[in-house]
Design a protein around this motif. Structure first.
Motif, short mmCIF file in Angstrom:
data_model
loop_
_atom_site.label_atom_id
_atom_site.label_comp_id
_atom_site.label_asym_id
_atom_site.label_seq_id
_atom_site.Cartn_x
_atom_site.Cartn_y
_atom_site.Cartn_z
N THR A 145 8.60 62.17 -18.88
CA THR A 145 8.53 62.70 -17.96
C THR A 145 8.59 61.88 -16.58
OG1 THR A 145 7.41 64.53 -19.05
CG2 THR A 145 7.31 64.53 -16.52
N HIS A 146 9.55 61.72 -15.82
CA HIS A 146 9.63 60.63 -14.71
C HIS A 146 8.72 61.02 -13.60
CE1 HIS A 146 11.13 57.73 -12.51
NE2 HIS A 146 11.73 58.41 -11.50
N SER A 147 8.09 62.09 -13.29
CA SER A 147 7.25 62.44 -12.37
C SER A 147 5.86 61.51 -12.67
CB SER A 147 6.96 63.87 -12.22
OG SER A 147 6.50 64.38 -13.41
N LYS A 148 5.68 61.61 -13.96
CA LYS A 148 4.28 60.68 -14.20
C LYS A 148 4.47 59.30 -13.95
CE LYS A 148 2.44 63.75 -17.68
NZ LYS A 148 2.08 63.93 -19.06
N ALA A 149 5.84 58.89 -14.02
CA ALA A 149 5.84 57.35 -13.76
C ALA A 149 6.07 57.19 -12.10
CB ALA A 149 7.19 56.81 -14.32
N GLY A 170 1.44 50.94 -6.25
CA GLY A 170 2.49 49.49 -6.01
C GLY A 170 3.41 49.49 -7.37
N ALA A 171 3.50 50.33 -8.17
CA ALA A 171 4.21 50.06 -9.60
C ALA A 171 5.82 50.56 -9.17
CB ALA A 171 3.85 51.11 -10.45
N LYS A 172 6.85 50.23 -9.88
CA LYS A 172 8.21 50.34 -9.59
C LYS A 172 8.53 51.47 -10.71
CE LYS A 172 12.28 50.69 -7.96
NZ LYS A 172 12.75 51.55 -6.99
N ALA A 173 9.02 52.64 -10.53
CA ALA A 173 9.06 53.59 -11.60
C ALA A 173 10.71 53.69 -11.86
CB ALA A 173 8.73 55.17 -11.05
N TYR A 174 11.23 53.91 -12.93
CA TYR A 174 12.76 53.92 -13.50
C TYR A 174 12.76 55.32 -14.24
CZ TYR A 174 13.15 49.14 -11.70
OH TYR A 174 13.08 48.00 -11.01
N PRO A 175 13.78 56.09 -13.95
CA PRO A 175 14.06 57.13 -14.76
C PRO A 175 14.80 56.81 -16.28
CG PRO A 175 15.82 56.79 -13.02
CD PRO A 175 14.85 55.85 -12.69
N ALA A 176 15.10 55.50 -16.35
CA ALA A 176 15.99 55.17 -17.63
C ALA A 176 15.06 53.95 -18.13
CB ALA A 176 17.46 54.72 -17.35
N VAL A 177 14.86 54.10 -19.43
CA VAL A 177 13.75 52.90 -19.97
C VAL A 177 14.57 51.69 -19.98
CG1 VAL A 177 14.40 53.56 -22.19
CG2 VAL A 177 12.13 52.70 -21.87
N ALA A 178 15.75 51.56 -20.19
CA ALA A 178 16.40 50.58 -20.10
C ALA A 178 16.34 49.62 -19.04
CB ALA A 178 18.14 50.45 -20.96
N ASP A 179 16.38 50.32 -17.87
CA ASP A 179 16.37 49.76 -16.53
C ASP A 179 14.88 49.22 -16.45
OD1 ASP A 179 18.93 50.12 -15.92
OD2 ASP A 179 18.63 52.32 -14.90
N ALA A 180 14.07 50.02 -16.86
CA ALA A 180 12.45 49.77 -16.56
C ALA A 180 12.19 48.27 -17.12
CB ALA A 180 11.78 50.96 -17.14
N VAL A 181 12.69 48.19 -18.18
CA VAL A 181 12.34 46.72 -18.91
C VAL A 181 13.14 45.59 -18.42
CG1 VAL A 181 11.72 48.08 -21.04
CG2 VAL A 181 13.90 47.06 -20.86
#
Length: 282
Positions: A31-35, A42-53
């Motif tokens: 659920t992207h809103s939680k990210a 100060g975190a950087k949230a990504y909707p796609a997990v492959a982009d987040a890593v």
């Protein structure tokens, strides 16, 4: 750079603690809103997990179960940096941890299973206990970072999956403890014992201190010098079930049935801890 996958209460507080200590963290949640909620810290949230890593040398996970870990890591794989370290704090099966350790090593990645005995406040404060086992060289590399996340890191040696089993053992105790307390409350309600009276008893009598001694007694193999005979413990269980509202107890009826089995086998005069005789590990 660190990535963190799974922004439940535990994961989100781990991330906040990392940021408070000066870390940069990329986050993802189903659920992207939680990210996105972590971006205010100060975190950087990504909707796609492959982009987040992408660009992260270390990826932490706090997910639901084996299936969700496998699913999320599979989707993250296209974005993983070569040789990245995967640190999984999810409570999973031991076999799942063993299989993932082997599978990801074959792909050139390090997978470390590090489940925790920690609640969300512990994750934010860096207190609690984290469990690890397996490749000791890999653990040595990640342990300094893990130590910053928790008050204590318990290393259970070379056996992959041992940490997973120890986590389940601890959770089993918590579940049975809570079940016992639930029975205690049900009995109290049936016989009109108030919460103030319950608290007054446990403020004076603390059975938690009995656990190490009780384990030694249960596993000693010597039950012939009873401090509480099994037949007398069974009598008390009968009195409890008779006094409680019908169907309100869960743990005690099951224990009574086990007592009956051992009494039928001739152990009625033994110490009541004999009911654990056939369960003692080697």
């Amino acid at each position: 750079m660190v990535a963190f996958l799974g922004m439940g209460l535990l994961g989100s507080n781990f991330v906040r603690a990392m940021i408070n200590k000066g870390g940069q963290v990329q986050v993802w949640n189903r659920t992207h809103s939680k990210a996105q909620a972590l971006e205010q810290y100060g975190a950087k949230a990504y909707p796609a997990v492959a982009d987040a890593v992408k660009g992260a040398s270390t990826i932490h996970l706090t997910l639901k179960d084996d299936a969700s870990v496998d699913e999320v890591l599979g989707k993250a794989e296209p974005g993983l940096m070569a040789g990245a370290t995967l640190i999984d704090h999810t409570t999973t099966s031991a076999q799942g941890a063993i299989d993932r350790t082997k599978a990801w090593a074959q792909k050139g990645f390090t997978y470390v299973h590090a489940p925790v005995f920690m609640g969300p406040p512990n994750a934010l404060d860096g207190t609690g206990t984290m469990l690890v086992s397996g490749d000791q060289a890999a653990i040595a590399r990640v342990e300094p970072a893990l130590a910053k996340m928790t008050g204590k890191v318990l290393n259970f040696g070379n056996e992959v999956g041992k940490a997973a089993s120890m986590k389940l053992l601890g959770n089993l105790f918590l579940i049975t403890l809570t079940g016992g307390l639930s029975d205690t409350l049900a009995f109290a309600k049936s016989v009109q014992i108030t919460m103030d009276e319950i608290y007054s008893l446990f403020d004076t009598w603390n059975p938690a201190g009995m656990v190490p001694g009780r384990l030694k007694r249960m596993t000693s193999g010597n039950y012939s010098s009873p401090s509480w005979e099994l037949s007398m413990a069974r009598k008390d269980a009968r009195l409890m079930m008779e006094a409680a509202d019908k169907g309100s107890l869960t743990i005690i009826p099951a224990m009574a049935a086990k007592m009956d089995k051992y009494i039928a086998d001739g152990h009625g005069g033994d110490d009541w801890t004999v009911i654990a005789k056939d369960n003692v590990p080697l």
